[in-house]
Design a protein around this motif. Structure first.
Motif, PDB file in Angstrom:
ATOM      1  N   LYS A  99       0.843  -1.190   0.000  1.00  0.00           N
ATOM      2  CA  LYS A  99       0.000   0.000   0.000  1.00  0.00           C
ATOM      3  C   LYS A  99       0.879   1.241   0.000  1.00  0.00           C
ATOM      4  O   LYS A  99       1.905   1.284   0.697  1.00  0.00           O
ATOM      5  CB  LYS A  99      -0.931   0.001   1.212  1.00  0.00           C
ATOM      6  CG  LYS A  99      -1.962  -1.116   1.181  1.00  0.00           C
ATOM      7  CD  LYS A  99      -2.858  -1.132   2.407  1.00  0.00           C
ATOM      8  CE  LYS A  99      -3.887  -2.253   2.310  1.00  0.00           C
ATOM      9  NZ  LYS A  99      -4.719  -2.343   3.544  1.00  0.00           N
ATOM     10  N   LYS A 106      -4.385   6.916   1.697  1.00  0.00           N
ATOM     11  CA  LYS A 106      -3.924   5.816   0.850  1.00  0.00           C
ATOM     12  C   LYS A 106      -4.148   6.183  -0.614  1.00  0.00           C
ATOM     13  O   LYS A 106      -5.260   6.526  -1.018  1.00  0.00           O
ATOM     14  CB  LYS A 106      -4.663   4.516   1.185  1.00  0.00           C
ATOM     15  CG  LYS A 106      -4.104   3.311   0.420  1.00  0.00           C
ATOM     16  CD  LYS A 106      -4.819   2.020   0.756  1.00  0.00           C
ATOM     17  CE  LYS A 106      -6.123   1.918   0.001  1.00  0.00           C
ATOM     18  NZ  LYS A 106      -6.728   0.572   0.123  1.00  0.00           N
ATOM     19  N   GLU A 109      -3.130   0.485  -3.821  1.00  0.00           N
ATOM     20  CA  GLU A 109      -2.453  -0.720  -3.354  1.00  0.00           C
ATOM     21  C   GLU A 109      -2.202  -1.629  -4.547  1.00  0.00           C
ATOM     22  O   GLU A 109      -2.813  -1.479  -5.606  1.00  0.00           O
ATOM     23  CB  GLU A 109      -3.259  -1.445  -2.282  1.00  0.00           C
ATOM     24  CG  GLU A 109      -4.596  -1.985  -2.713  1.00  0.00           C
ATOM     25  CD  GLU A 109      -5.309  -2.671  -1.566  1.00  0.00           C
ATOM     26  OE1 GLU A 109      -5.460  -3.908  -1.624  1.00  0.00           O
ATOM     27  OE2 GLU A 109      -5.712  -1.964  -0.612  1.00  0.00           O
ATOM     28  N   TRP A 228       3.806  -1.196   3.708  1.00  0.00           N
ATOM     29  CA  TRP A 228       3.198   0.136   3.762  1.00  0.00           C
ATOM     30  C   TRP A 228       4.281   1.183   3.566  1.00  0.00           C
ATOM     31  O   TRP A 228       5.274   1.214   4.298  1.00  0.00           O
ATOM     32  CB  TRP A 228       2.500   0.354   5.110  1.00  0.00           C
ATOM     33  CG  TRP A 228       1.241  -0.447   5.277  1.00  0.00           C
ATOM     34  CD1 TRP A 228       0.721  -1.374   4.424  1.00  0.00           C
ATOM     35  CD2 TRP A 228       0.332  -0.365   6.381  1.00  0.00           C
ATOM     36  NE1 TRP A 228      -0.447  -1.898   4.915  1.00  0.00           N
ATOM     37  CE2 TRP A 228      -0.714  -1.298   6.115  1.00  0.00           C
ATOM     38  CE3 TRP A 228       0.295   0.377   7.549  1.00  0.00           C
ATOM     39  CZ2 TRP A 228      -1.769  -1.485   6.996  1.00  0.00           C
ATOM     40  CZ3 TRP A 228      -0.773   0.185   8.429  1.00  0.00           C
ATOM     41  CH2 TRP A 228      -1.791  -0.729   8.152  1.00  0.00           C
TER      42      TRP A 228
END
Length: 536
Positions: A99, A106, A109, A228
């Motif tokens: 992601k 965000k 992803e 992440w």
């Protein structure tokens, strides 16, 4: 900061050997300097082929901290062939999803395993000390079975003399120095390679004006096992970027981008590090700092990896920025490429010139990795106001539009190197799928109750799919395994046949494809095998 990894795996404690008191200097066929993941992978591969190998390491086990943590599918496939792939997967944390965040939002992803039909996951997260531990444990099994391999811990190489057709080494130990000789010396002794320095060889490239803080944090957390990555994170003190990865044993790897003009001593103070981690995880997070370090992005390589009887592999030959997991993974591919070639040369089954192809192919691989790492670094750390405006515009667009996501670069993750157009490649007459073209490593696929790559050991292989082939094949001491598959699994057919009805593949010991045809032709197979062995 002290780490439990410093003393957890004393895998090869110092023991005095008879050669230290001998008046005669002992000659070894192959000596590897450096007991890290590359040196141990290469040593394991060589000893399984029956080539005697001595490993010299200046410590008695693994080093500090997690260091490399992402091991890619190709590395796991190589480890499977060598016998310790299961141990890596059982200990490691599998992940496929990444992601990307911009500030607190965000952006998108991605899934690195959109297709099924592979034994190995796209990546596992595993601290480097465990990789080394499992490789050495496999070496101990080989030793117990009589394999010709020796590891000498606390043996520091302090002098290297290239004698033209052999190398003389001076080695320091707790009982004093001694000398030995090697027909072939492989330097796997890291980015600051003492062997490279002793021989006065260059290591050229770019050092990027930025520093990154690594913190291994032990904590219980509900974050999923994903990669992440934040651009300009909203939490205080993170700098321009941050990265979070889950590792085994409740360890989480956190990277913070600090900038260029920093005081390293101050930044490594536990209170300073805790302030950054608290801002990221929240003030109530319960954790322990396991290991910390600061690194600088560098993309460099030697001009040549082969220097007479001295060869270089891994970080001693090339160094890349860590985002993208291209360091240890490309080094393992170095070992995979070199082992079978050196084995044939030592046994007199191939000319020494075959080793030139190691340099050609892995220098090509290093250039590919450096290009990708440099592009990632330039995107992560814009060098001008205008480039930063462009980068941020891409990130804003990526949240809404697919075309912009392909431009976001938080580290292009490691994939197998393809040796397109290089000298060991032979015929590509199949017109088959691009994924299994000549120069590529074999893509895995289901077969029977297992997987295709489980059948590909450390030898040349003739793979016949819906095609006739001989039951045995050998030329001048080099034999090829024969694998015949009729009615292949859909995934295998898609990856090796495409629109073709039948196929013959000649596969190298490192599972790279050196030739393919629609039908078997003995003369063409013989010519391709000789070509792949440098016997032109």
């Amino acid at each position: 900061m002290a780490s439990r990894y410093q003393t957890a795996f004393k895998l090869y404690p110092y023991e005095k050997v008879a050669a230290q008191d001998s008046k005669n200097v002992v000659r070894h066929p192959v000596v590897i300097v450096g007991g890290g993941p590359i040196g141990m992978t290469l040593a394991l591969d060589l000893c399984q082929r029956g080539t005697p190998v001595l490993v010299l390491d200046d410590h008695d086990g693994v080093g500090l901290g997690s260091r490399a943590i992402c091991f890619a599918r190709r590395t796991l496939e190589i480890a499977d062939r060598l016998g310790f792939g299961d141990a890596l997967r059982e200990k490691g944390v599998r992940w496929d999803v990444g992601k990307v965040f911009y500030g607190a939002d965000k952006v998108f992803e991605f899934n690195l395993s959109p297709e099924a039909g592979y034994k190995a996951p796209a990546f596992i997260n595993l601290q480097q000390p465990f990789f080394e531990k499992f490789a050495v444990e496999q070496i101990r099994k080989e030793q117990a079975a009589g394999a010709p391999i020796e590891i000498r811990g606390c043996n520091e190489v302090v002098s290297v003399e290239d004698k033209g057709d052999f190398v003389r080494l001076r080695v320091d130990t707790p009982d004093g120095p001694y000398e030995l000789e090697a027909d072939w010396l492989i330097a796997c002794d890291g980015a600051r390679s003492p062997v490279r320095e002793m021989l006065g060889l260059s290591f050229e490239g770019r050092v990027f004006e930025d520093n990154f803080l690594i913190a291994d944090v032990k904590m219980k957390a509900d974050f999923p096992p994903e990669r992440w990555f934040w651009f300009e994170p909203s939490f205080e003190g993170a700098g321009q970027s941050a990265l979070l990865h889950k590792q085994p044993d409740d360890i989480w790897r956190i990277d913070f981008q600090l900038g260029w003009d920093i005081d390293r001593k101050v930044e490594l103070e536990p209170a300073k590090i805790r302030a950054r981690v608290d801002a990221m995880l929240g003030p109530n997070a319960q954790y322990e700092l396991e290991w910390t370090s600061i690194y600088t992005f560098q993309c460099r390589r030697m001009e040549k990896f082969c220097h007479g009887p001295v060869l270089f592999a891994g970080d001693s030959a090339h160094q890349v920025s860590p985002f993208g997991a291209r360091g240890a993974n490309s080094g393992v591919q170095d070992a995979d490429n070199l082992a079978w070639k050196l084995d044939l040369v030592v046994k007199g089954l191939a000319p020494q010139s075959l080793l030139d192809s190691y340099g050609e192919e892995r220098e090509h691989g290093a250039d590919e990795n450096i290009l990708n790492s440099t592009r990632a670094t330039d995107f992560l750390t814009p060098k001008s106001d205008m480039s930063k405006i462009f980068r941020n515009a891409v990130l804003n667009l990526a949240g809404k539009y697919g075309f912009a996501r392909t431009m976001v670069n938080s580290g292009r993750l490691s994939v197998p190197c393809v040796y397109d157009g290089l000298s060991l490649n032979a015929d590509d007459e199949l017109g088959g799928p691009h994924i299994s073209r000549v120069g590529a490593s074999c893509p895995d696929a289901p077969h029977g109750e297992g997987y295709l790559l489980d059948l590909l050991k450390g030898d040349f292989t003739l793979l016949a799919i819906n095609a006739e082939a001989p039951t045995s094949f050998e030329i001048d001491g080099i034999a090829a395994n024969i694998i015949m598959i009729d009615h292949p699994h859909d995934a295998l057919a898609a990856r090796y046949l495409g629109d073709q009805k039948s196929a013959i593949y000649l596969i190298r010991p490192d599972q790279h494809i050196c030739a393919r045809w629609p039908a078997y032709d003995a003369a063409k197979v013989k010519a391709a095998l000789n070509h792949a062995c440098g016997r032109h």
